[in-house]
Write a protein that holds these residues in place. Structure first.
Motif, short mmCIF file in Angstrom:
data_model
loop_
_atom_site.label_atom_id
_atom_site.label_comp_id
_atom_site.label_asym_id
_atom_site.label_seq_id
_atom_site.Cartn_x
_atom_site.Cartn_y
_atom_site.Cartn_z
N SER A 215 -4.30 -12.48 3.69
CA SER A 215 -4.59 -11.49 2.65
C SER A 215 -3.81 -10.19 2.86
O SER A 215 -3.67 -9.39 1.92
N ASP A 216 -3.31 -9.93 4.07
CA ASP A 216 -2.53 -8.72 4.33
C ASP A 216 -1.03 -9.01 4.36
O ASP A 216 -0.25 -8.36 3.68
N VAL A 217 -0.64 -9.99 5.15
CA VAL A 217 0.77 -10.38 5.21
C VAL A 217 1.00 -11.45 4.14
O VAL A 217 0.98 -12.65 4.40
N VAL A 218 1.18 -10.99 2.92
CA VAL A 218 1.27 -11.91 1.78
C VAL A 218 2.69 -12.45 1.59
O VAL A 218 2.89 -13.41 0.85
N TRP A 219 3.66 -11.81 2.23
CA TRP A 219 5.03 -12.29 2.20
C TRP A 219 5.40 -12.76 3.60
O TRP A 219 5.44 -11.98 4.54
N GLY A 220 5.70 -14.03 3.74
CA GLY A 220 6.04 -14.58 5.04
C GLY A 220 7.41 -15.20 5.05
O GLY A 220 8.39 -14.64 4.54
N ASN B 156 7.13 12.43 8.38
CA ASN B 156 6.07 11.60 7.81
C ASN B 156 5.45 10.76 8.93
O ASN B 156 6.12 9.93 9.55
N GLU B 157 4.16 10.96 9.16
CA GLU B 157 3.49 10.30 10.28
C GLU B 157 3.44 8.79 10.09
O GLU B 157 3.55 8.02 11.06
N VAL B 158 3.28 8.34 8.85
CA VAL B 158 3.23 6.90 8.60
C VAL B 158 4.57 6.24 8.92
O VAL B 158 4.62 5.18 9.56
N ASP B 159 5.67 6.89 8.50
CA ASP B 159 6.98 6.33 8.80
C ASP B 159 7.27 6.35 10.30
O ASP B 159 7.87 5.40 10.84
N ARG B 160 6.84 7.42 10.98
CA ARG B 160 7.07 7.47 12.42
C ARG B 160 6.28 6.39 13.14
O ARG B 160 6.78 5.74 14.08
N THR B 161 5.06 6.17 12.70
CA THR B 161 4.24 5.12 13.30
C THR B 161 4.88 3.75 13.08
O THR B 161 4.86 2.88 13.96
N HIS B 162 5.46 3.57 11.91
CA HIS B 162 6.13 2.30 11.60
C HIS B 162 7.32 2.07 12.53
O HIS B 162 7.51 0.96 13.05
N VAL B 163 8.14 3.10 12.77
CA VAL B 163 9.30 2.96 13.65
C VAL B 163 8.86 2.68 15.08
O VAL B 163 9.43 1.82 15.77
N LEU C 191 3.91 -5.32 6.56
CA LEU C 191 2.65 -5.83 6.03
C LEU C 191 1.57 -5.98 7.09
O LEU C 191 0.38 -5.96 6.76
N SER C 192 1.94 -6.13 8.35
CA SER C 192 0.93 -6.28 9.39
C SER C 192 0.35 -4.93 9.82
O SER C 192 -0.63 -4.88 10.57
N HIS C 193 0.96 -3.81 9.35
CA HIS C 193 0.44 -2.47 9.65
C HIS C 193 0.32 -1.72 8.33
O HIS C 193 1.28 -1.14 7.84
N GLY C 194 -0.87 -1.72 7.77
CA GLY C 194 -1.10 -1.05 6.50
C GLY C 194 -1.40 0.42 6.68
O GLY C 194 -1.25 1.00 7.76
N PHE C 195 -1.86 1.05 5.60
CA PHE C 195 -2.21 2.46 5.66
C PHE C 195 -3.53 2.70 6.39
O PHE C 195 -3.79 3.78 6.88
N LEU C 196 -4.38 1.68 6.46
CA LEU C 196 -5.66 1.79 7.16
C LEU C 196 -5.67 0.84 8.36
O LEU C 196 -5.19 -0.29 8.25
N PRO C 197 -6.21 1.27 9.50
CA PRO C 197 -6.27 0.38 10.66
C PRO C 197 -7.03 -0.92 10.36
O PRO C 197 -6.74 -1.96 10.94
N ALA C 198 -8.02 -0.85 9.45
CA ALA C 198 -8.81 -2.03 9.14
C ALA C 198 -7.98 -3.12 8.45
O ALA C 198 -8.37 -4.29 8.43
#
Length: 462
Positions: A81-86, A335-342, A403-410
């Motif tokens: 349901s989260d990683v919808v593109w594989g 951008n904290e989200v982009d930094r977390t992604h990197v 896709l494995s790291h969304g905007f929410l930890p949940a």
């Protein structure tokens, strides 16, 4: 002494001289035609038959994988349901990138009048057709109900149902359809004079009639050549912007979203260069066994491989710049989200795949700064395989890391491919190899008329 014309191998052994390093200077029209057309009319070898048999097993695996998918649904894949593109979407992007490269290579080299194009453009364009056709399978299968795919086409219907023009799936459908149609016409146009040559050399009535049917009555008159050149160059001029726009659409599949790691303005040109990069790597990977298996060492020389290695070096530098731009952009924007992604790319659960991708796409091409590496067949073949591996990992990681790291930890979730993910991917390889082996036995892998024209022009200039 025999009066028979020397073959390309004999000429290399006897004279060792080449016309600009592209072919032996003493090769004439007949030697060139014998060298290329001889591979088509020669009896199938045991090695060729064995390779066709092994690749056909891959075709069977592909058919079984599709059958199970249609019976059970996309739940047999590793998507959730989260990683919808594989794997399906990643393989689509990878295959369409390889497919885009063939026509782009042929068109750009024709327009810039690169003489070494004549030996590689035929199988590069064939690679395009096979890869683009395989790429088109994955979006159809990914929707889960491919029998309803006609809903993506704008046709009059009583229910007033029209495509969702904001859907990347619709963009891809039009992109793939236009590209396959154009590539088929471009490839077939360049093939017509060679089909006439095979028609004239055929020994049996059936073979002569078959080649004659597709040669469309070609006689080689000056009027036909004028029309051919005008049409062929016009198609090449259309091909370059078409290829750039098509793979830009593939990049916009990601860039048009709001997901971190995808919302990048550099994605369209980045995907275009990535397609050229992986495409040239695949051409090199195919060139080395082709020139050995079909005995085309006199037609496809090490200078051809040297030129392709230089382009792969350029592609590797651009890809390395693109990766560094992504890291810089995340730091510069704050951008904290982009930094977390990197950070997740370097240290997350897929960190070892990311480092392997950087090594394949960034470090391996640096070998081509050295002439010795550019002309060593073993190094070139291994480098081509590693670059294709790196580009495939890039397509996989674009999906998995975001896709494995969304905007929410949940919403964080991991992705693991299943047996059916792998079987579909390996089966597509089997289909590609099967089609390519059949192509190499039925159609000249090098352009006879272009190589003869090159020999004529350079002979007149001497």
């Amino acid at each position: 002494m025999s009066d028979a014309p020397l073959s390309g191998h004999d000429l290399i052994a006897e004279h060792g001289r080449t016309r600009d390093g592209l072919m032996p200077a003493e090769m004439g029209y007949r030697s060139i035609t014998d060298e290329v057309a001889g591979a088509v009319f020669a009896r199938p070898t045991r090695l060729w038959m064995a390779l066709v048999g092994v690749s056909f097993l891959g075709v069977i695996l592909l058919v079984v994988s599709i059958w199970v998918l249609l019976a059970e649904g996309v739940g047999i894949w590793g998507i959730n349901s989260d990683v919808v593109w594989g794997y399906a979407v990643a393989n689509y992007v990878w295959w369409i990138g390889i497919g885009n490269a063939g026509t782009l290579i042929s068109s750009m080299l024709l327009l810039t009048r690169q003489k070494w194009r004549a030996s590689i453009n035929r199988y590069a364009e064939a690679m395009t057709l096979f890869a683009a056709s395989i790429a088109g399978l994955f979006p159809l299968l990914h929707v889960g109900r491919p029998w309803l795919v006609h809903f993506m086409t704008p046709y009059p219907n009583t229910m007033d149902l029209w495509p969702q023009w904001r859907s990347p799936l619709v963009w891809d459908m039009f992109a793939i359809a236009c590209y396959i149609l154009f590539s088929l016409l471009f490839w077939y146009t360049g093939l017509i004079p060679d089909l006439a040559t095979l028609r004239d050399r055929a020994k049996t009535r059936f073979v002569k009639a078959a080649y004659g049917l597709f040669a469309l009555g070609w006689t080689g008159s000056s009027r036909q050549w004028r029309a051919f050149d005008a049409y062929y160059y016009a198609m090449a001029a259309l091909g370059v912007p078409l290829v750039i726009s098509i793979h830009s659409v593939v990049g916009l599949d990601y860039a048009a979203t709001l997901m971190p790691g995808w919302q990048e303005t550099i994605f369209p040109p980045y995907f275009v260069v990535g397609a050229m990069f992986s495409g040239f790597a695949m051409v090199v990977t195919l060139t080395i066994p082709i020139r050995w298996g079909l005995g085309l060492e006199a037609i496809i020389t090490r200078n051809h491989l040297d030129a392709m290695a230089k382009i792969m070096l350029f592609g590797g530098l651009v890809m390395t710049f693109s990766y560094s731009f992504e890291w810089f952009n995340a730091w510069y924007t704050g951008n904290e989200v982009d930094r977390t992604h990197v950070v997740a790319q370097f240290t997350g659960q897929y960190w070892w795949l990311y480092w392997l991708m950087l090594a394949c796409n960034g470090a391996v091409p640096q070998l081509f700064w050295f002439r010795l590496c550019r002309r060593n067949l073993v190094i070139l073949f291994i480098a081509g395989v590693l670059i294709n591996l790196g580009m495939w990992l890039e397509r996989i990681l674009i999906n998995m890391n975001t896709l494995s790291h969304g905007f929410l930890p949940a919403t964080d979730a991991s992705y693991a491919p299943t047996f059916w993910d792998w079987s579909l991917f390996l089966g597509s390889f089997g289909l590609f190899c099967f089609l390519f082996f059949l192509f190499a036995k039925v159609i000249p892998t090098a352009s006879i008329h272009e190589i003869r024209e090159l020999a004529h022009r350079e002979g007149a200039a001497r």
